[in-house]
Write a protein that holds these residues in place. Structure first.
Motif, PDB file in Angstrom:
ATOM      1  N   LEU A   1      37.207  74.434  20.081  1.00 22.33           N
ATOM      2  CA  LEU A   1      37.919  73.182  19.820  1.00 22.33           C
ATOM      3  C   LEU A   1      39.009  73.358  18.772  1.00 22.33           C
ATOM      4  O   LEU A   1      40.076  72.765  18.877  1.00 22.33           O
ATOM      5  CB  LEU A   1      36.934  72.113  19.366  1.00 22.33           C
ATOM      6  CG  LEU A   1      36.054  71.584  20.487  1.00 22.33           C
ATOM      7  CD1 LEU A   1      35.068  70.583  19.950  1.00 22.33           C
ATOM      8  CD2 LEU A   1      36.894  70.948  21.577  1.00 22.33           C
ATOM      9  N   SER A   2      38.734  74.180  17.769  1.00 17.65           N
ATOM     10  CA  SER A   2      39.757  74.402  16.739  1.00 17.65           C
ATOM     11  C   SER A   2      41.004  75.001  17.362  1.00 17.65           C
ATOM     12  O   SER A   2      42.125  74.615  17.041  1.00 17.65           O
ATOM     13  CB  SER A   2      39.245  75.356  15.663  1.00 17.65           C
ATOM     14  OG  SER A   2      38.020  74.910  15.182  1.00 17.65           O
ATOM     15  N   PHE A   3      40.772  75.903  18.312  1.00 22.26           N
ATOM     16  CA  PHE A   3      41.894  76.526  18.998  1.00 22.26           C
ATOM     17  C   PHE A   3      42.713  75.478  19.758  1.00 22.26           C
ATOM     18  O   PHE A   3      43.937  75.398  19.618  1.00 22.26           O
ATOM     19  CB  PHE A   3      41.357  77.601  19.953  1.00 22.26           C
ATOM     20  CG  PHE A   3      42.400  78.240  20.797  1.00 22.26           C
ATOM     21  CD1 PHE A   3      43.326  79.106  20.236  1.00 22.26           C
ATOM     22  CD2 PHE A   3      42.476  77.954  22.151  1.00 22.26           C
ATOM     23  CE1 PHE A   3      44.302  79.690  21.018  1.00 22.26           C
ATOM     24  CE2 PHE A   3      43.451  78.536  22.940  1.00 22.26           C
ATOM     25  CZ  PHE A   3      44.371  79.404  22.372  1.00 22.26           C
ATOM     26  N   THR A   4      42.023  74.637  20.536  1.00 18.75           N
ATOM     27  CA  THR A   4      42.728  73.586  21.289  1.00 18.75           C
ATOM     28  C   THR A   4      43.458  72.653  20.340  1.00 18.75           C
ATOM     29  O   THR A   4      44.594  72.242  20.593  1.00 18.75           O
ATOM     30  CB  THR A   4      41.722  72.769  22.117  1.00 18.75           C
ATOM     31  OG1 THR A   4      40.688  73.611  22.555  1.00 18.75           O
ATOM     32  CG2 THR A   4      42.399  72.131  23.302  1.00 18.75           C
ATOM     33  N   ASN A   5      42.789  72.333  19.230  1.00 17.90           N
ATOM     34  CA  ASN A   5      43.400  71.409  18.281  1.00 17.90           C
ATOM     35  C   ASN A   5      44.676  71.981  17.674  1.00 17.90           C
ATOM     36  O   ASN A   5      45.647  71.260  17.471  1.00 17.90           O
ATOM     37  CB  ASN A   5      42.391  71.066  17.190  1.00 17.90           C
ATOM     38  CG  ASN A   5      42.901  69.987  16.284  1.00 17.90           C
ATOM     39  OD1 ASN A   5      43.303  68.935  16.750  1.00 17.90           O
ATOM     40  ND2 ASN A   5      42.918  70.250  14.991  1.00 17.90           N
ATOM     41  N   THR A   6      44.673  73.281  17.410  1.00 16.29           N
ATOM     42  CA  THR A   6      45.877  73.898  16.856  1.00 16.29           C
ATOM     43  C   THR A   6      47.051  73.715  17.810  1.00 16.29           C
ATOM     44  O   THR A   6      48.174  73.400  17.394  1.00 16.29           O
ATOM     45  CB  THR A   6      45.650  75.406  16.622  1.00 16.29           C
ATOM     46  OG1 THR A   6      44.334  75.578  16.126  1.00 16.29           O
ATOM     47  CG2 THR A   6      46.640  75.968  15.649  1.00 16.29           C
TER      48      THR A   6
ATOM     49  N   TYR B   1      47.398  71.342  19.978  1.00 16.53           N
ATOM     50  CA  TYR B   1      47.810  69.943  19.964  1.00 16.53           C
ATOM     51  C   TYR B   1      48.648  69.623  18.732  1.00 16.53           C
ATOM     52  O   TYR B   1      49.647  68.911  18.821  1.00 16.53           O
ATOM     53  CB  TYR B   1      46.576  69.040  20.031  1.00 16.53           C
ATOM     54  CG  TYR B   1      46.879  67.602  19.728  1.00 16.53           C
ATOM     55  CD1 TYR B   1      47.763  66.883  20.540  1.00 16.53           C
ATOM     56  CD2 TYR B   1      46.314  66.962  18.640  1.00 16.53           C
ATOM     57  CE1 TYR B   1      48.069  65.570  20.260  1.00 16.53           C
ATOM     58  CE2 TYR B   1      46.616  65.653  18.354  1.00 16.53           C
ATOM     59  CZ  TYR B   1      47.497  64.967  19.167  1.00 16.53           C
ATOM     60  OH  TYR B   1      47.810  63.670  18.883  1.00 16.53           O
ATOM     61  N   GLN B   2      48.254  70.186  17.580  1.00 14.14           N
ATOM     62  CA  GLN B   2      49.008  69.898  16.360  1.00 14.14           C
ATOM     63  C   GLN B   2      50.459  70.357  16.488  1.00 14.14           C
ATOM     64  O   GLN B   2      51.370  69.707  15.990  1.00 14.14           O
ATOM     65  CB  GLN B   2      48.352  70.569  15.138  1.00 14.14           C
ATOM     66  CG  GLN B   2      46.983  70.006  14.765  1.00 14.14           C
ATOM     67  CD  GLN B   2      46.982  68.520  14.507  1.00 14.14           C
ATOM     68  OE1 GLN B   2      47.987  67.955  14.122  1.00 14.14           O
ATOM     69  NE2 GLN B   2      45.862  67.871  14.743  1.00 14.14           N
ATOM     70  N   GLY B   3      50.660  71.494  17.189  1.00 15.84           N
ATOM     71  CA  GLY B   3      52.018  71.973  17.413  1.00 15.84           C
ATOM     72  C   GLY B   3      52.832  70.965  18.210  1.00 15.84           C
ATOM     73  O   GLY B   3      53.956  70.617  17.836  1.00 15.84           O
ATOM     74  N   VAL B   4      52.234  70.480  19.302  1.00 16.61           N
ATOM     75  CA  VAL B   4      52.919  69.494  20.139  1.00 16.61           C
ATOM     76  C   VAL B   4      53.208  68.225  19.341  1.00 16.61           C
ATOM     77  O   VAL B   4      54.277  67.627  19.437  1.00 16.61           O
ATOM     78  CB  VAL B   4      52.062  69.164  21.379  1.00 16.61           C
ATOM     79  CG1 VAL B   4      52.716  68.079  22.214  1.00 16.61           C
ATOM     80  CG2 VAL B   4      51.848  70.404  22.203  1.00 16.61           C
ATOM     81  N   LYS B   5      52.222  67.853  18.508  1.00 21.48           N
ATOM     82  CA  LYS B   5      52.367  66.632  17.728  1.00 21.48           C
ATOM     83  C   LYS B   5      53.552  66.741  16.769  1.00 21.48           C
ATOM     84  O   LYS B   5      54.325  65.794  16.612  1.00 21.48           O
ATOM     85  CB  LYS B   5      51.073  66.416  16.941  1.00 21.48           C
ATOM     86  CG  LYS B   5      50.839  64.997  16.505  1.00 21.48           C
ATOM     87  CD  LYS B   5      49.465  64.914  15.876  1.00 21.48           C
ATOM     88  CE  LYS B   5      49.337  63.722  14.977  1.00 21.48           C
ATOM     89  NZ  LYS B   5      48.094  63.778  14.190  1.00 21.48           N
ATOM     90  N   ALA B   6      53.694  67.904  16.148  1.00 15.68           N
ATOM     91  CA  ALA B   6      54.808  68.095  15.220  1.00 15.68           C
ATOM     92  C   ALA B   6      56.136  67.950  15.952  1.00 15.68           C
ATOM     93  O   ALA B   6      57.086  67.346  15.437  1.00 15.68           O
ATOM     94  CB  ALA B   6      54.697  69.467  14.564  1.00 15.68           C
TER      95      ALA B   6
ATOM     96  N   VAL C   1      43.946  67.763  25.605  1.00 15.71           N
ATOM     97  CA  VAL C   1      44.860  68.167  26.680  1.00 15.71           C
ATOM     98  C   VAL C   1      45.656  66.955  27.181  1.00 15.71           C
ATOM     99  O   VAL C   1      46.868  67.037  27.388  1.00 15.71           O
ATOM    100  CB  VAL C   1      44.081  68.831  27.833  1.00 15.71           C
ATOM    101  CG1 VAL C   1      44.959  69.000  29.044  1.00 15.71           C
ATOM    102  CG2 VAL C   1      43.547  70.176  27.388  1.00 15.71           C
ATOM    103  N   LEU C   2      44.986  65.821  27.333  1.00 18.30           N
ATOM    104  CA  LEU C   2      45.694  64.615  27.774  1.00 18.30           C
ATOM    105  C   LEU C   2      46.758  64.205  26.766  1.00 18.30           C
ATOM    106  O   LEU C   2      47.837  63.776  27.118  1.00 18.30           O
ATOM    107  CB  LEU C   2      44.728  63.451  27.984  1.00 18.30           C
ATOM    108  CG  LEU C   2      43.793  63.544  29.187  1.00 18.30           C
ATOM    109  CD1 LEU C   2      42.974  62.269  29.293  1.00 18.30           C
ATOM    110  CD2 LEU C   2      44.569  63.756  30.460  1.00 18.30           C
ATOM    111  N   ARG C   3      46.417  64.348  25.480  1.00 19.16           N
ATOM    112  CA  ARG C   3      47.399  64.002  24.449  1.00 19.16           C
ATOM    113  C   ARG C   3      48.635  64.879  24.548  1.00 19.16           C
ATOM    114  O   ARG C   3      49.744  64.448  24.248  1.00 19.16           O
ATOM    115  CB  ARG C   3      46.805  64.161  23.051  1.00 19.16           C
ATOM    116  CG  ARG C   3      45.935  63.010  22.661  1.00 19.16           C
ATOM    117  CD  ARG C   3      45.300  63.326  21.346  1.00 19.16           C
ATOM    118  NE  ARG C   3      44.165  62.462  21.135  1.00 19.16           N
ATOM    119  CZ  ARG C   3      43.924  61.896  19.955  1.00 19.16           C
ATOM    120  NH1 ARG C   3      44.716  62.102  18.945  1.00 19.16           N
ATOM    121  NH2 ARG C   3      42.875  61.132  19.809  1.00 19.16           N
ATOM    122  N   ILE C   4      48.418  66.131  24.954  1.00 18.91           N
ATOM    123  CA  ILE C   4      49.552  67.033  25.087  1.00 18.91           C
ATOM    124  C   ILE C   4      50.336  66.721  26.359  1.00 18.91           C
ATOM    125  O   ILE C   4      51.559  66.589  26.333  1.00 18.91           O
ATOM    126  CB  ILE C   4      49.067  68.508  25.112  1.00 18.91           C
ATOM    127  CG1 ILE C   4      48.462  68.872  23.762  1.00 18.91           C
ATOM    128  CG2 ILE C   4      50.220  69.443  25.430  1.00 18.91           C
ATOM    129  CD1 ILE C   4      47.800  70.227  23.724  1.00 18.91           C
TER     130      ILE C   4
END
Lengths: 196, 191, 214
Positions: free
Chosen positions: A25-30, A32-37, C93-96
């Motif tokens: 999950l930490s990997f997936t979250n990282t 996502y954080q990139g996309v969020k930025a 994944v959905l958020r992305i």
């Protein structure tokens, strides 16, 4: 004895599984954080344009950080552009079903709301969801916020009032609360301290 | 918003079962007898208050400072499962009479969406500590009211013959719709 | 030995049965919460259906893969850990990929964890059967679930706003807002159950062979 061994192996199994899950999950979250930025940068560009500036892609990040002071408070982010006394309030607060995400442009010298955007909301379709409709949002253009902003079913004619959407009391109240809380926090550190 | 208002709003005007459709599986499956419904309602109310409070602390003082908000789902469901298990053992050991009323429903509660949903909504709405307690209590109470009322209504079905193709679950859903319509009437009550 | 053939046909029949004969919503009445909450829009219903199917399949597959290793007394916790891990993955994944829909599903994406179908399939099927079969079983359940979500989403979005996937189809449509809130949703689901049971009864009289006890 064997029972003890059984529960020990169960514990080991759980610990291993939990660690595996957490790493995954930490990997997936990282990611996502990139996309969020990246998305936050897009929002900054929108704000920059709303402050009436042209976007120069190469120098954007530097220009933005030099001219705009950014303050965070909980989920809300406040962008202050001192040269023109403008500010953009990126506010997130709870509605009836989930978060309502707003971007509000204000002129903090004259205490006027210039524009309100609903960036996202999941209110009831046909009722609360109508806060995203342009006629409703247009009411916020050039709205005086020197008192509080009120979304009313029956207007009394005082400044700062906006017509509510019928049948969507909870959504209207939530929206009102988000806007006023945002404005209040902004006033507490916004108006006084302008960036040199 | 005062605490009483939070309780009333979550129990009546925005009832967790009849506005947010939560906890529907047990709502339909366990509302056959009044006793069972009341027991389940009580168990949900007790568990939801305890778990939401625990999850409040876990979220505020562990997950947020460590920037691990994305693990919220796992942490919440694990703490719910753990608390339910512990509660079951404690109640069976020390309050056997209470256990006979709602103990048997405890194992079912972990997968009751109400419990997890209240924790998730608690995060979403950023309640204070006492707000969290009030909100979780109101939600549990509201769910209990809804399922008990449903059980009361279903008792009367014995004397009527609904459309055959609707089946047992179907008629319960129709009844839920009628109840939701009635609860809609409370909407204007609290501003 | 025709073991492979038997297994394949068993897998197929489980698959079909879960979609139709023991449809998770119509017959078992499981997972109704999210089916009513997210179907105000067709796009949300579709994404929710896919997410549930994905989590169902992959968690069943993995649980079945390690079913001999899972200690009996903590199996429920193990199920939950695996399921919630994949729910969080789906959420991220959905958020992305589809931020708009992801926001639209709000807290309901997290509530997939407590969707009774997931624990139900894990406990009733995946823990006892080989991975391939469990996968098919879950795929059937997931698709059956998605089917109902799509029907509900289609009707509710069309009736509420005269549009589908946010594209306006019926101009000057008078919004029936009742369908977008709770009472209408319940009535609509009940009406669909009537239609389903009528069709099923008709089917049953046509071919008795298709019906077999579970």
């Amino acid at each position: 004895m064997s029972e003890k061994k059984g529960s020990l192996s169960a514990l080991v199994f759980l610990v291993v599984l939990t660690s595996l899950c957490t790493v995954f999950l930490s990997f997936t979250n990282t990611m996502y954080q990139g996309v969020k930025a990246g998305r936050q940068r897009e929002l900054r560009m929108k704000i920059w344009e709303d402050f009436d500036n042209d976007i120069d892609l190469t120098a954007f990040d530097r220009e933005f950080s030099e001219a705009v002071s950014v303050k965070e408070n909980g989920k809300n982010i406040y962008y202050m552009y001192a040269p023109r006394h403008l500010a953009a309030l990126h506010m997130i607060g709870p509605g009836l079903w989930g978060d309502i995400e707003l971007l509000m442009l204000i002129d903090y010298e004259n205490k006027m709301i210039n524009k309100l955007y609903v960036l996202s909301q999941i209110e009831t379709p046909g009722l609360g969801a109508r806060i995203s409709e342009q006629p409703f949002l247009d009411q916020f253009s050039n709205l005086d916020y020197s008192k509080t902003v009120r979304i009313e079913k029956e207007r009394s004619g005082k400044p700062g009032e906006v017509d509510a959407i019928s049948g969507a009391t909870k959504t209207s109240k939530s929206l009102e609360a988000i806007i006023n809380a945002g404005l209040k926090t902004f006033a507490s550190f916004g108006g006084k301290e302008a960036k040199p | 918003m005062s605490l009483a208002l939070i309780v009333l709003a979550s129990a009546i005007t925005n009832n967790i079962a009849l506005t947010y459709f939560l906890g529907m599986c047990p709502f339909i499956a366990i509302s056959k007898s009044l006793r069972g419904a009341a027991g389940m309602g009580l168990a949900v109310t007790v568990v939801v208050v305890i778990t939401t409070t625990v999850n409040y602390f876990a979220y505020r003082f562990v997950l947020v400072p460590l920037r691990l908000e994305f693990l919220a789902f796992v942490v919440f469901i694990m703490s719910i499962a753990g608390i339910v298990q512990m509660l079951e053992i404690l109640v069976e050991r020390y309050f056997p009479s209470l256990y006979s009323i709602f103990g048997i429903f405890l194992p079912l509660i972990t997968v009751n969406c109400v419990i997890l949903a209240v924790s998730l909504f608690m995060v979403l709405r950023e309640y204070t500590f006492w707000g969290t307690v009030a909100y979780s209590f109101g939600s549990g109470l509201g769910w209990m009211i809804a399922i008990t009322a449903m059980a009361g209504l279903r008792k009367h079905l014995a004397f009527s013959s609904p459309v055959k193709n609707l089946g047992d679950a179907g008629i319960t859903i129709v009844l839920a719709g009628l109840m939701a319509l009635a609860f809609l009437g409370f909407q204007g009550m609290l501003a | 030995m025709s073991g492979n053939g038997i297994r394949a046909s068993k897998g197929f029949s489980t698959f079909v049965e879960n979609i139709w004969l023991s449809n998770p919503i119509f017959v078992m009445v499981l997972g109704v919460c999210s089916s009513l909450a997210v179907t105000t829009k067709l796009a949300n219903a579709l994404v929710m259906g896919i997410s549930v199917t994905f989590v169902l399949c992959i968690s069943s597959f993995i649980i079945s893969l390690v079913r001999k290793l899972i200690p009996e007394q903590v199996r429920l916790i193990v199920f939950m850990l695996i399921i919630s891990t994949f729910v969080i993955t789906v959420d991220l994944v959905l958020r992305i990929l589809v931020p708009e829909v992801s926001k639209g599903l709000g807290p309901y994406i997290g509530l997939i964890i407590t969707n009774c179908n997931l624990m139900g399939r894990a406990e009733a099927f995946a823990i006892k059967n080989p991975p391939g079969l469990s996968f098919l079983d879950s795929l059937g359940t997931g698709l059956g679930y998605t089917l109902v979500l799509l029907v509900l989403g289609f009707l509710r979005e069309l009736i509420t706003s005269g549009s589908l996937f946010g594209i306006v189809l019926l101009r000057n449509w008078t919004s029936w807002n009742l369908v977008s809130i709770a009472p209408g949703a319940f009535f609509l689901l009940a009406s669909i159950i009537i239609v389903f049971n009528m069709l099923k009864r008709k089917n049953k009289t046509a071919s008795v062979t298709a019906d077999k006890p579970r």
